[in-house]
Scaffold this active site. Structure first.
Site, PDB file in Angstrom:
ATOM      1  CG  ASP A  21      -2.058   0.957   1.120  1.00 36.33           C
ATOM      2  OD1 ASP A  21      -2.313   1.448   0.010  1.00 36.33           O
ATOM      3  OD2 ASP A  21      -2.707   1.243   2.150  1.00 36.33           O
ATOM      4  CG  ASN A  69      -7.510  -2.059  -6.032  1.00 39.22           C
ATOM      5  OD1 ASN A  69      -6.562  -2.825  -5.824  1.00 39.22           O
ATOM      6  ND2 ASN A  69      -7.790  -1.070  -5.170  1.00 39.22           N
TER       7      ASN A  69
END
Ligand code: FPP
Length: 248
Positions: A21, A69
């Site tokens: 991340d 996503n």
């Protein structure tokens, strides 16, 4: 500080899972577009895979693209998919040279055709490697995976291949995408976020969680070593008391 020498090679985790991340924030810090962060994240992927293989870690799972996503801006999704396809194809030779097997978990059929094809080619080309298995979580979310497992189990009951009383934890394990893969002993998340974000919810039940403020494109081998050393200094009790562990 160098952490490699502090690792106890007798107590290595068999399986490390990573939520990569912070690519977007890293790019923003450089005054660049988000995809620049993903491109630079590839180096961190290489370093982590190499470090895991060198140490003898059997499984490394990387959360590369979540079901959620897909909701990002279309241009980012397309660029990320192209990057994944390109990286997978370009790295197959290196994976073979280093005896690394590639596997993937997730709703793979939802990937664009070229991505799906390249991924399956790479999986097939590396299937006989035994040193380390690199598992890419692609279009993956744990709730999707568990829902899918429930459907498969229901189907087996409907077809009289299984009875309700026969359902055990093993039945559920066997119907998850990770069937046959040991549970991660260590889960790492970069970028300072302290969340699991729909990643391996069932499999992480007893995992040690490690969070670092480093943004993914800055993550290097030494950061992986540091996480392993931290893991090795923890006491894994699995619901027992410390005393029970000593007298075991
Ligand atoms: C999270 O950062 C990262 C991703 C969603 C993608 C990770 C992909 C790569 C590193 C590309 C290559 C990967 C492989 C396996 C070849 P973010 O975009 O959520 O960052 P932010 O939280 O700062 O916005």
């Amino acid at each position: 500080m160098e952490f490699k020498e502090k690792i106890n090679l007798e107590k290595l985790p068999q399986h490390i899972a990573i939520i990569m991340d912070g690519n977007g924030r890293w790019a923003k810090q450089q005054g660049e577009q988000r995809i620049f962060g993903h491109e630079n994240g590839v180096k961190s992927v290489r370093e982590s895979v190499e470090a895991a293989a060198e140490l003898g870690i059997k499984y490394l799972t990387l959360y590369a693209f979540s079901t959620e996503n897909w909701n990002r801006p279309q241009e980012e999704v397309i660029a990320l998919m192209q990057l994944l396809v390109h990286t997978i194809s370009a790295e197959t030779k290196t994976l073979n040279e280093n005896k690394i097997r590639l596997q993937a978990i997730g709703d793979l059929k939802s990937l664009p055709d070229d991505c799906y094809r390249e991924l399956h080619e790479a999986i097939d080309n590396t299937k006989n490697n035994t040193r380390t298995t690199l598992v890419l979580a692609l279009s993956y979310s744990s709730r999707w995976e568990i829902t899918n497992a429930m459907k498969q189990i229901a189907e087996q009951i409907e077809n009289k291949k299984l009875s309700v009383l026969e359902i055990t934890e093993e039945t559920i394990n066997a119907n998850l995408c990770t069937a046959g893969i040991p549970e991660p002993e260590l889960m790492i998340r970069t970028s300072g976020e302290h969340r699991i974000s729909n990643f391996l919810l069932w499999q992480l039940a007893y995992s040690e969680l490690y969070f670092t403020d480093k943004l993914w494109p800055d993550f290097r081998k030494n950061d992986l070593y540091e996480a392993i050393v931290d893991y090795q200094n923890r006491e894994r009790r699995f619901g027992k008391t410390s005393e029970q562990l000593i007298t075991k």
